[in-house]
Motif scaffolding. Structure first.
Motif, PDB file in Angstrom:
ATOM      1  N   LYS A   1       0.876  -1.173   0.000  1.00 18.64           N
ATOM      2  CA  LYS A   1       0.000   0.000   0.000  1.00 18.64           C
ATOM      3  C   LYS A   1       0.911   1.220   0.000  1.00 18.64           C
ATOM      4  O   LYS A   1       1.596   1.507   0.979  1.00 18.64           O
ATOM      5  CB  LYS A   1      -0.886  -0.032   1.243  1.00 18.64           C
ATOM      6  N   LEU A   2       0.931   1.939  -1.121  1.00 21.42           N
ATOM      7  CA  LEU A   2       1.904   3.018  -1.305  1.00 21.42           C
ATOM      8  C   LEU A   2       1.317   4.369  -0.913  1.00 21.42           C
ATOM      9  O   LEU A   2       0.245   4.748  -1.359  1.00 21.42           O
ATOM     10  CB  LEU A   2       2.378   3.063  -2.757  1.00 21.42           C
ATOM     11  N   ILE A   3       2.050   5.090  -0.080  1.00 21.31           N
ATOM     12  CA  ILE A   3       1.723   6.463   0.272  1.00 21.31           C
ATOM     13  C   ILE A   3       2.610   7.366  -0.570  1.00 21.31           C
ATOM     14  O   ILE A   3       3.830   7.246  -0.544  1.00 21.31           O
ATOM     15  CB  ILE A   3       1.996   6.729   1.764  1.00 21.31           C
ATOM     16  N   ALA A   4       1.996   8.253  -1.331  1.00 23.11           N
ATOM     17  CA  ALA A   4       2.791   9.124  -2.202  1.00 23.11           C
ATOM     18  C   ALA A   4       2.077  10.444  -2.417  1.00 23.11           C
ATOM     19  O   ALA A   4       0.851  10.532  -2.319  1.00 23.11           O
ATOM     20  CB  ALA A   4       3.048   8.438  -3.547  1.00 23.11           C
ATOM     21  N   LEU A   5       2.842  11.474  -2.693  1.00 23.31           N
ATOM     22  CA  LEU A   5       2.286  12.790  -2.989  1.00 23.31           C
ATOM     23  C   LEU A   5       1.413  12.704  -4.236  1.00 23.31           C
ATOM     24  O   LEU A   5       1.803  12.111  -5.244  1.00 23.31           O
ATOM     25  CB  LEU A   5       3.427  13.777  -3.223  1.00 23.31           C
ATOM     26  N   LYS A   6       0.226  13.301  -4.183  1.00 23.95           N
ATOM     27  CA  LYS A   6      -0.678  13.245  -5.327  1.00 23.95           C
ATOM     28  C   LYS A   6      -0.057  13.870  -6.571  1.00 23.95           C
ATOM     29  O   LYS A   6       0.553  14.932  -6.491  1.00 23.95           O
ATOM     30  CB  LYS A   6      -1.983  13.976  -5.010  1.00 23.95           C
ATOM     31  N   LYS A   7      -0.215  13.222  -7.696  1.00 23.31           N
ATOM     32  CA  LYS A   7       0.368  13.728  -8.943  1.00 23.31           C
ATOM     33  C   LYS A   7      -0.261  15.043  -9.381  1.00 23.31           C
ATOM     34  O   LYS A   7       0.388  15.868 -10.012  1.00 23.31           O
ATOM     35  CB  LYS A   7       0.217  12.669 -10.048  1.00 23.31           C
ATOM     36  N   GLU A   8      -1.538  15.240  -9.038  1.00 18.84           N
ATOM     37  CA  GLU A   8      -2.229  16.437  -9.510  1.00 18.84           C
ATOM     38  C   GLU A   8      -2.101  17.606  -8.549  1.00 18.84           C
ATOM     39  O   GLU A   8      -2.770  18.622  -8.710  1.00 18.84           O
ATOM     40  CB  GLU A   8      -3.722  16.131  -9.743  1.00 18.84           C
ATOM     41  N   ILE A   9      -1.245  17.511  -7.561  1.00 15.68           N
ATOM     42  CA  ILE A   9      -1.099  18.593  -6.585  1.00 15.68           C
ATOM     43  C   ILE A   9      -0.540  19.841  -7.265  1.00 15.68           C
ATOM     44  O   ILE A   9       0.304  19.758  -8.158  1.00 15.68           O
ATOM     45  CB  ILE A   9      -0.194  18.147  -5.416  1.00 15.68           C
ATOM     46  N   GLY A  10      -1.049  21.014  -6.859  1.00 19.10           N
ATOM     47  CA  GLY A  10      -0.661  22.259  -7.506  1.00 19.10           C
ATOM     48  C   GLY A  10       0.730  22.731  -7.126  1.00 19.10           C
ATOM     49  O   GLY A  10       1.257  22.366  -6.064  1.00 19.10           O
ATOM     50  N   ASN A  11       1.307  23.555  -7.988  1.00 19.53           N
ATOM     51  CA  ASN A  11       2.649  24.091  -7.729  1.00 19.53           C
ATOM     52  C   ASN A  11       2.682  25.055  -6.550  1.00 19.53           C
ATOM     53  O   ASN A  11       3.754  25.354  -6.018  1.00 19.53           O
ATOM     54  CB  ASN A  11       3.185  24.804  -8.978  1.00 19.53           C
ATOM     55  N   ASP A  12       1.506  25.570  -6.164  1.00 23.30           N
ATOM     56  CA  ASP A  12       1.455  26.534  -5.064  1.00 23.30           C
ATOM     57  C   ASP A  12       1.226  25.867  -3.708  1.00 23.30           C
ATOM     58  O   ASP A  12       1.101  26.544  -2.691  1.00 23.30           O
ATOM     59  CB  ASP A  12       0.355  27.560  -5.313  1.00 23.30           C
ATOM     60  N   VAL A  13       1.181  24.536  -3.676  1.00 23.17           N
ATOM     61  CA  VAL A  13       0.936  23.813  -2.423  1.00 23.17           C
ATOM     62  C   VAL A  13       2.224  23.694  -1.627  1.00 23.17           C
ATOM     63  O   VAL A  13       3.234  23.195  -2.114  1.00 23.17           O
ATOM     64  CB  VAL A  13       0.336  22.419  -2.694  1.00 23.17           C
ATOM     65  N   VAL A  14       2.179  24.180  -0.377  1.00 25.51           N
ATOM     66  CA  VAL A  14       3.342  24.140   0.504  1.00 25.51           C
ATOM     67  C   VAL A  14       3.296  22.914   1.404  1.00 25.51           C
ATOM     68  O   VAL A  14       4.319  22.298   1.690  1.00 25.51           O
ATOM     69  CB  VAL A  14       3.398  25.427   1.364  1.00 25.51           C
ATOM     70  N   VAL A  15       2.089  22.560   1.857  1.00 28.85           N
ATOM     71  CA  VAL A  15       1.914  21.421   2.758  1.00 28.85           C
ATOM     72  C   VAL A  15       0.745  20.579   2.269  1.00 28.85           C
ATOM     73  O   VAL A  15      -0.304  21.116   1.892  1.00 28.85           O
ATOM     74  CB  VAL A  15       1.635  21.903   4.203  1.00 28.85           C
ATOM     75  N   TRP A  16       0.921  19.259   2.277  1.00 31.61           N
ATOM     76  CA  TRP A  16      -0.156  18.343   1.905  1.00 31.61           C
ATOM     77  C   TRP A  16      -0.224  17.204   2.903  1.00 31.61           C
ATOM     78  O   TRP A  16       0.808  16.626   3.269  1.00 31.61           O
ATOM     79  CB  TRP A  16       0.071  17.780   0.491  1.00 31.61           C
ATOM     80  N   SER A  17      -1.434  16.909   3.354  1.00 30.89           N
ATOM     81  CA  SER A  17      -1.629  15.856   4.348  1.00 30.89           C
ATOM     82  C   SER A  17      -2.332  14.652   3.734  1.00 30.89           C
ATOM     83  O   SER A  17      -3.281  14.802   2.960  1.00 30.89           O
ATOM     84  CB  SER A  17      -2.467  16.389   5.515  1.00 30.89           C
ATOM     85  N   THR A  18      -1.871  13.463   4.111  1.00 35.17           N
ATOM     86  CA  THR A  18      -2.522  12.228   3.649  1.00 35.17           C
ATOM     87  C   THR A  18      -3.776  11.919   4.437  1.00 35.17           C
ATOM     88  O   THR A  18      -4.582  11.083   4.024  1.00 35.17           O
ATOM     89  CB  THR A  18      -1.569  11.038   3.814  1.00 35.17           C
ATOM     90  N   GLY A  19      -3.943  12.599   5.582  1.00 35.42           N
ATOM     91  CA  GLY A  19      -4.970  12.165   6.521  1.00 35.42           C
ATOM     92  C   GLY A  19      -4.463  10.929   7.260  1.00 35.42           C
ATOM     93  O   GLY A  19      -3.341  10.467   7.046  1.00 35.42           O
ATOM     94  N   ALA A  20      -5.271  10.386   8.146  1.00 40.13           N
ATOM     95  CA  ALA A  20      -4.844   9.229   8.941  1.00 40.13           C
ATOM     96  C   ALA A  20      -4.714   7.981   8.066  1.00 40.13           C
ATOM     97  O   ALA A  20      -5.609   7.664   7.280  1.00 40.13           O
ATOM     98  CB  ALA A  20      -5.827   8.983  10.067  1.00 40.13           C
ATOM     99  N   VAL A  21      -3.594   7.297   8.194  1.00 44.51           N
ATOM    100  CA  VAL A  21      -3.337   6.058   7.442  1.00 44.51           C
ATOM    101  C   VAL A  21      -3.041   4.941   8.452  1.00 44.51           C
ATOM    102  O   VAL A  21      -2.166   5.089   9.305  1.00 44.51           O
ATOM    103  CB  VAL A  21      -2.132   6.219   6.493  1.00 44.51           C
ATOM    104  N   LYS A  22      -3.783   3.847   8.348  1.00 45.79           N
ATOM    105  CA  LYS A  22      -3.518   2.704   9.225  1.00 45.79           C
ATOM    106  C   LYS A  22      -2.382   1.879   8.626  1.00 45.79           C
ATOM    107  O   LYS A  22      -2.473   1.416   7.491  1.00 45.79           O
ATOM    108  CB  LYS A  22      -4.770   1.849   9.399  1.00 45.79           C
ATOM    109  N   ILE A  23      -1.325   1.716   9.394  1.00 48.58           N
ATOM    110  CA  ILE A  23      -0.120   1.058   8.888  1.00 48.58           C
ATOM    111  C   ILE A  23      -0.222  -0.456   8.998  1.00 48.58           C
ATOM    112  O   ILE A  23      -0.576  -0.999  10.049  1.00 48.58           O
ATOM    113  CB  ILE A  23       1.121   1.545   9.680  1.00 48.58           C
ATOM    114  N   ASP A  24       0.068  -1.142   7.880  1.00 51.62           N
ATOM    115  CA  ASP A  24       0.213  -2.598   7.922  1.00 51.62           C
ATOM    116  C   ASP A  24       1.616  -2.963   7.448  1.00 51.62           C
ATOM    117  O   ASP A  24       2.420  -2.086   7.147  1.00 51.62           O
ATOM    118  CB  ASP A  24      -0.882  -3.302   7.101  1.00 51.62           C
ATOM    119  N   LYS A  25       1.901  -4.249   7.390  1.00 47.30           N
ATOM    120  CA  LYS A  25       3.276  -4.689   7.083  1.00 47.30           C
ATOM    121  C   LYS A  25       3.707  -4.343   5.666  1.00 47.30           C
ATOM    122  O   LYS A  25       4.909  -4.371   5.353  1.00 47.30           O
ATOM    123  CB  LYS A  25       3.419  -6.183   7.322  1.00 47.30           C
TER     124      LYS A  25
END
Length: 218
Positions: free
Chosen positions: A3-27
């Motif tokens: 399960k890959l966590i990655a910065l969204k490809k469509e995020i704007g050039n003016d975005v300074v901070v981006w949050s994934t929200g809560a992610v439940k971690i598995d192995k």
């Protein structure tokens, strides 16, 4: 499959901070961080660990088995300098009784800030997955206006400085406004720090200036 966590490809050039929200971690949970970002991982609003630029790094293997089944919020933060932002204010009423001058004055310029406390910044933008340059400017430009108005007023009200000498004070005004903002508590409450401030101009209302000229020439 990871399960890959990655910065969204469509995020704007003016975005300074981006949050994934809560992610439940598995192995199998993995994370990727692009070269121009860094990541802080928050557990219950506190920094648990940081992630440098990487590609598909397994969270459990890299950061510890104790993170299994934890709810973690991953905050992507722009690692390059935040572009300078514009500030400005006007219509400050100056009544210089000594020189018999009354006029409205304003100032404008640019400023730069840096993020020094990510959890504080996130807290001030609760509910927003993305924080843009405009979002940060909206929070900070009013602080500059409040401090700058006091500084500019001090320079011209009841002093021996005439309206026609305003430009000679730009350097001093810049220093005073910047010093007032370096330790500004409201900046600190947002998790931000002023790094530079430029005064590009001091402007007097043209109608007021003409009235003063007419009086002097009369």
């Amino acid at each position: 499959m990871e399960k890959l966590i990655a910065l969204k490809k469509e995020i704007g050039n003016d975005v300074v901070v981006w949050s994934t929200g809560a992610v439940k971690i598995d192995k199998n949970t993995a994370i990727s961080v692009p070269i121009n970002y860094r990541v802080v991982a928050l557990i219950d609003g506190k920094i648990a660990f940081r992630v440098d630029p990487c590609s598909e790094v397994n969270i459990i293997k890299e950061f510890g088995k104790e993170l299994l089944k934890k709810q973690i919020e991953f905050i992507y933060v722009l690692s390059s300098a935040i572009p300078m932002m514009s500030w400005g204010f006007g219509n400050i009423n100056v009544n210089n009784d000594r020189l018999k001058e009354a006029y409205r004055v304003g100032a404008n310029g640019k400023y730069s800030i840096e993020i020094v406390d990510i959890p504080k910044l996130i807290k001030n933008f609760a509910g927003k997955a993305e924080i843009t340059i405009d979002d940060i400017r909206e929070k900070t430009v009013t602080i500059i206006k409040a401090n700058g108005t006091q500084v500019v007023s001090k320079y011209f009200a009841n002093t021996t400085t005439s309206v026609f000498e305003i430009d000679s004070k730009i350097g001093e005004i810049r220093v005073d406004i910047k010093e007032a903002l370096v330790d500004e508590l409201l900046f600190k409450n947002f998790g931000l720090k002023m790094t530079d401030l430029i005064v590009e101009g001091i402007h007097v209302n043209e109608d007021d200036l003409q009235v003063i000229r007419d009086r002097l020439n009369g």
